[in-house]
Design a protein around this motif. Structure first.
Motif, PDB file in Angstrom:
ATOM      1  N   HIS A 181       0.849  -1.190   0.000  1.00 14.56           N
ATOM      2  CA  HIS A 181       0.000   0.000   0.000  1.00 14.56           C
ATOM      3  C   HIS A 181       0.886   1.242   0.000  1.00 14.56           C
ATOM      4  O   HIS A 181       1.657   1.476   0.933  1.00 14.56           O
ATOM      5  CB  HIS A 181      -0.945  -0.034   1.197  1.00 14.56           C
ATOM      6  CG  HIS A 181      -1.794  -1.267   1.228  1.00 14.56           C
ATOM      7  ND1 HIS A 181      -2.741  -1.520   0.272  1.00 14.56           N
ATOM      8  CD2 HIS A 181      -1.772  -2.348   2.068  1.00 14.56           C
ATOM      9  CE1 HIS A 181      -3.314  -2.687   0.524  1.00 14.56           C
ATOM     10  NE2 HIS A 181      -2.732  -3.211   1.602  1.00 14.56           N
ATOM     11  N   LEU A 182       0.767   2.021  -1.068  1.00 13.01           N
ATOM     12  CA  LEU A 182       1.608   3.187  -1.289  1.00 13.01           C
ATOM     13  C   LEU A 182       0.854   4.465  -0.934  1.00 13.01           C
ATOM     14  O   LEU A 182      -0.311   4.634  -1.321  1.00 13.01           O
ATOM     15  CB  LEU A 182       2.041   3.245  -2.757  1.00 13.01           C
ATOM     16  CG  LEU A 182       2.745   1.986  -3.294  1.00 13.01           C
ATOM     17  CD1 LEU A 182       2.897   2.085  -4.814  1.00 13.01           C
ATOM     18  CD2 LEU A 182       4.099   1.808  -2.640  1.00 13.01           C
ATOM     19  N   SER A 183       1.522   5.345  -0.228  1.00  9.77           N
ATOM     20  CA  SER A 183       0.926   6.630   0.150  1.00  9.77           C
ATOM     21  C   SER A 183       1.931   7.745  -0.106  1.00  9.77           C
ATOM     22  O   SER A 183       3.143   7.515  -0.096  1.00  9.77           O
ATOM     23  CB  SER A 183       0.540   6.646   1.632  1.00  9.77           C
ATOM     24  OG  SER A 183      -0.477   5.717   1.926  1.00  9.77           O
ATOM     25  N   GLY A 184       1.401   8.952  -0.316  1.00 11.01           N
ATOM     26  CA  GLY A 184       2.250  10.119  -0.481  1.00 11.01           C
ATOM     27  C   GLY A 184       2.403  10.867   0.832  1.00 11.01           C
ATOM     28  O   GLY A 184       1.410  11.133   1.527  1.00 11.01           O
ATOM     29  N   GLY A 185       3.628  11.222   1.149  1.00 12.36           N
ATOM     30  CA  GLY A 185       3.865  11.963   2.380  1.00 12.36           C
ATOM     31  C   GLY A 185       3.207  13.329   2.397  1.00 12.36           C
ATOM     32  O   GLY A 185       2.979  13.897   3.470  1.00 12.36           O
ATOM     33  N   ARG A 186       2.914  13.882   1.218  1.00 15.92           N
ATOM     34  CA  ARG A 186       2.262  15.194   1.115  1.00 15.92           C
ATOM     35  C   ARG A 186       0.789  15.096   0.726  1.00 15.92           C
ATOM     36  O   ARG A 186       0.169  16.097   0.357  1.00 15.92           O
ATOM     37  CB  ARG A 186       3.013  16.052   0.098  1.00 15.92           C
ATOM     38  CG  ARG A 186       4.454  16.357   0.500  1.00 15.92           C
ATOM     39  CD  ARG A 186       5.136  17.242  -0.518  1.00 15.92           C
ATOM     40  NE  ARG A 186       6.490  17.600  -0.096  1.00 15.92           N
ATOM     41  CZ  ARG A 186       7.326  18.350  -0.807  1.00 15.92           C
ATOM     42  NH1 ARG A 186       6.935  18.820  -1.990  1.00 15.92           N
ATOM     43  NH2 ARG A 186       8.533  18.622  -0.343  1.00 15.92           N
ATOM     44  N   ASP A 187       0.247  13.899   0.794  1.00 12.20           N
ATOM     45  CA  ASP A 187      -1.149  13.687   0.391  1.00 12.20           C
ATOM     46  C   ASP A 187      -2.078  14.137   1.512  1.00 12.20           C
ATOM     47  O   ASP A 187      -2.102  13.536   2.586  1.00 12.20           O
ATOM     48  CB  ASP A 187      -1.375  12.213   0.071  1.00 12.20           C
ATOM     49  CG  ASP A 187      -2.729  11.953  -0.566  1.00 12.20           C
ATOM     50  OD1 ASP A 187      -3.600  12.847  -0.529  1.00 12.20           O
ATOM     51  OD2 ASP A 187      -2.916  10.847  -1.106  1.00 12.20           O
ATOM     52  N   ARG A 188      -2.852  15.183   1.252  1.00 10.21           N
ATOM     53  CA  ARG A 188      -3.830  15.653   2.231  1.00 10.21           C
ATOM     54  C   ARG A 188      -5.234  15.154   1.916  1.00 10.21           C
ATOM     55  O   ARG A 188      -6.155  15.362   2.714  1.00 10.21           O
ATOM     56  CB  ARG A 188      -3.815  17.181   2.284  1.00 10.21           C
ATOM     57  CG  ARG A 188      -2.475  17.737   2.765  1.00 10.21           C
ATOM     58  CD  ARG A 188      -2.542  19.216   3.033  1.00 10.21           C
ATOM     59  NE  ARG A 188      -1.274  19.720   3.551  1.00 10.21           N
ATOM     60  CZ  ARG A 188      -1.081  20.959   3.971  1.00 10.21           C
ATOM     61  NH1 ARG A 188      -2.094  21.827   3.947  1.00 10.21           N
ATOM     62  NH2 ARG A 188       0.105  21.335   4.417  1.00 10.21           N
ATOM     63  N   THR A 189      -5.405  14.514   0.758  1.00  8.38           N
ATOM     64  CA  THR A 189      -6.710  13.965   0.398  1.00  8.38           C
ATOM     65  C   THR A 189      -6.933  12.628   1.085  1.00  8.38           C
ATOM     66  O   THR A 189      -7.978  12.398   1.710  1.00  8.38           O
ATOM     67  CB  THR A 189      -6.809  13.802  -1.130  1.00  8.38           C
ATOM     68  OG1 THR A 189      -6.572  15.070  -1.754  1.00  8.38           O
ATOM     69  CG2 THR A 189      -8.178  13.295  -1.536  1.00  8.38           C
ATOM     70  N   VAL A 190      -5.967  11.735   0.951  1.00  7.03           N
ATOM     71  CA  VAL A 190      -5.998  10.446   1.666  1.00  7.03           C
ATOM     72  C   VAL A 190      -4.632  10.285   2.336  1.00  7.03           C
ATOM     73  O   VAL A 190      -3.719   9.688   1.766  1.00  7.03           O
ATOM     74  CB  VAL A 190      -6.295   9.266   0.727  1.00  7.03           C
ATOM     75  CG1 VAL A 190      -6.422   7.969   1.537  1.00  7.03           C
ATOM     76  CG2 VAL A 190      -7.576   9.499  -0.072  1.00  7.03           C
ATOM     77  N   PRO A 191      -4.458  10.818   3.523  1.00  8.11           N
ATOM     78  CA  PRO A 191      -3.145  10.758   4.174  1.00  8.11           C
ATOM     79  C   PRO A 191      -2.732   9.329   4.505  1.00  8.11           C
ATOM     80  O   PRO A 191      -3.560   8.416   4.585  1.00  8.11           O
ATOM     81  CB  PRO A 191      -3.328  11.598   5.437  1.00  8.11           C
ATOM     82  CG  PRO A 191      -4.760  11.881   5.565  1.00  8.11           C
ATOM     83  CD  PRO A 191      -5.450  11.556   4.299  1.00  8.11           C
ATOM     84  N   SER A 192      -1.430   9.153   4.701  1.00  8.20           N
ATOM     85  CA  SER A 192      -0.890   7.820   4.960  1.00  8.20           C
ATOM     86  C   SER A 192      -1.453   7.203   6.233  1.00  8.20           C
ATOM     87  O   SER A 192      -1.419   5.978   6.404  1.00  8.20           O
ATOM     88  CB  SER A 192       0.631   7.877   5.039  1.00  8.20           C
ATOM     89  OG  SER A 192       1.049   8.727   6.089  1.00  8.20           O
ATOM     90  N   ALA A 193      -2.002   8.023   7.124  1.00  6.63           N
ATOM     91  CA  ALA A 193      -2.611   7.493   8.346  1.00  6.63           C
ATOM     92  C   ALA A 193      -3.758   6.532   8.045  1.00  6.63           C
ATOM     93  O   ALA A 193      -4.059   5.639   8.858  1.00  6.63           O
ATOM     94  CB  ALA A 193      -3.119   8.647   9.218  1.00  6.63           C
ATOM     95  N   VAL A 194      -4.391   6.683   6.888  1.00  3.62           N
ATOM     96  CA  VAL A 194      -5.497   5.789   6.518  1.00  3.62           C
ATOM     97  C   VAL A 194      -4.964   4.382   6.250  1.00  3.62           C
ATOM     98  O   VAL A 194      -5.531   3.383   6.727  1.00  3.62           O
ATOM     99  CB  VAL A 194      -6.241   6.350   5.293  1.00  3.62           C
ATOM    100  CG1 VAL A 194      -7.323   5.375   4.826  1.00  3.62           C
ATOM    101  CG2 VAL A 194      -6.857   7.706   5.623  1.00  3.62           C
ATOM    102  N   ALA A 195      -3.872   4.283   5.490  1.00  2.00           N
ATOM    103  CA  ALA A 195      -3.265   2.976   5.235  1.00  2.00           C
ATOM    104  C   ALA A 195      -2.736   2.368   6.532  1.00  2.00           C
ATOM    105  O   ALA A 195      -2.837   1.148   6.749  1.00  2.00           O
ATOM    106  CB  ALA A 195      -2.147   3.104   4.208  1.00  2.00           C
ATOM    107  N   ARG A 196      -2.182   3.194   7.398  1.00  2.00           N
ATOM    108  CA  ARG A 196      -1.650   2.680   8.663  1.00  2.00           C
ATOM    109  C   ARG A 196      -2.779   2.163   9.563  1.00  2.00           C
ATOM    110  O   ARG A 196      -2.607   1.159  10.271  1.00  2.00           O
ATOM    111  CB  ARG A 196      -0.854   3.767   9.371  1.00  2.00           C
ATOM    112  CG  ARG A 196       0.386   4.214   8.609  1.00  2.00           C
ATOM    113  CD  ARG A 196       1.264   5.115   9.462  1.00  2.00           C
ATOM    114  NE  ARG A 196       2.298   5.762   8.674  1.00  2.00           N
ATOM    115  CZ  ARG A 196       3.422   5.180   8.286  1.00  2.00           C
ATOM    116  NH1 ARG A 196       3.639   3.907   8.595  1.00  2.00           N
ATOM    117  NH2 ARG A 196       4.326   5.844   7.588  1.00  2.00           N
TER     118      ARG A 196
END
Length: 240
Positions: A181-196
């Motif tokens: 599961h890949l997330s962007g560190g600057r993603d404010r739409t779906v932040p990495s906290a969702v994957a975590r």
């Protein structure tokens, strides 16, 4: 266009699928679902179809792109196109059933025994939910995936997706599916906290891989590096 019981799903892929090769299914995000924070769109077709951009760079033979319900459809193909299907019912049981049926059709056309999924944003939720329901699921990659929509809506102050299935409830059925599961560190739409939050549902030692790319956001720069990002094999936790 692939016709299912509830929806017509726009698809894009090779004219002929290679018999026996794995099927690779890319599932689009929620698209242009809202015009503003308080005004829903009447056409969820994405302005930038990022999942399609990723799909066309994938060198594997049986790569097929599937749009979400009511994206790219017109007139008679707009069956059941109620705005709820790009809002609180975006991952409703009938939506997941439609994707399951479409993928089943593609599997039969390709005589494939394995299906790999790539889901972008809300398409990550769909991909996880379908993968959890099929016995031929061989791998799951998401990009900025809405993998725990309860966590996502709480983080962003959104209305709960009360008519949608929750990918984070499918841990037991996804334990045997290799995932990244890949997330962007600057993603404010779906932040990495969702994957975590999604990964935290798994037993210790069996949690799927979460990879955060520090300089990426919700759209940049996935397409530019996509071949590199998918070049590494998927494995289950603990496997070499």
């Amino acid at each position: 266009m692939i016709e299912t019981a509830a929806f017509d799903l726009y698809s894009f892929g090779p004219d002929r699928l290679v018999p026996g090769a794995p099927l690779v299914v890319y599932i689009e995000g929620d698209g242009y679902s809202w015009i503003s924070r308080d005004r829903i769109s009447d056409d969820p077709t994405p302005r930038r179809p990022l999942a399609l951009e990723l799909a066309v760079t994938d060198p594997r033979p049986n790569v097929v792109y599937l749009a979400r319900p009511c994206q790219y459809v017109r007139d008679g193909s707009r069956r059941n196109c109620q705005p709820a299907y790009w809002d609180t019912a975006g991952y409703a049981p009938e939506v997941i059933a439609a994707f399951d049926a479409a993928i089943g059709l593609l599997v039969r056309r390709a005589a494939a025994s394995q299906v790999f999924y790539v889901g972008y944003s809300g398409g990550g939720a769909v991909a996880a939910l379908v993968a959890a329901r099929r016995q031929d699921s061989a791998g799951l990659i998401t990009v900025a995936g809405v993998l725990d929509h309860g966590a996502w809506t709480r983080l962003d102050g959104l209305e709960p997706l009360r008519y949608s299935l929750e990918p984070a409830d499918e841990v037991t059925r996804l334990l045997s599916v290799p995932q990244r599961h890949l997330s962007g560190g600057r993603d404010r739409t779906v932040p990495s906290a969702v994957a975590r939050a999604f990964a935290a549902r798994y037993p210790e030692g069996r949690r799927p891989q979460i990879e955060v790319l520090a300089d990426y956001d919700h759209e940049c720069c996935w397409a530019e590096r996509w071949r590199e990002l998918i070049s590494r094999p998927l494995t289950l936790p603990g496997e070499p």
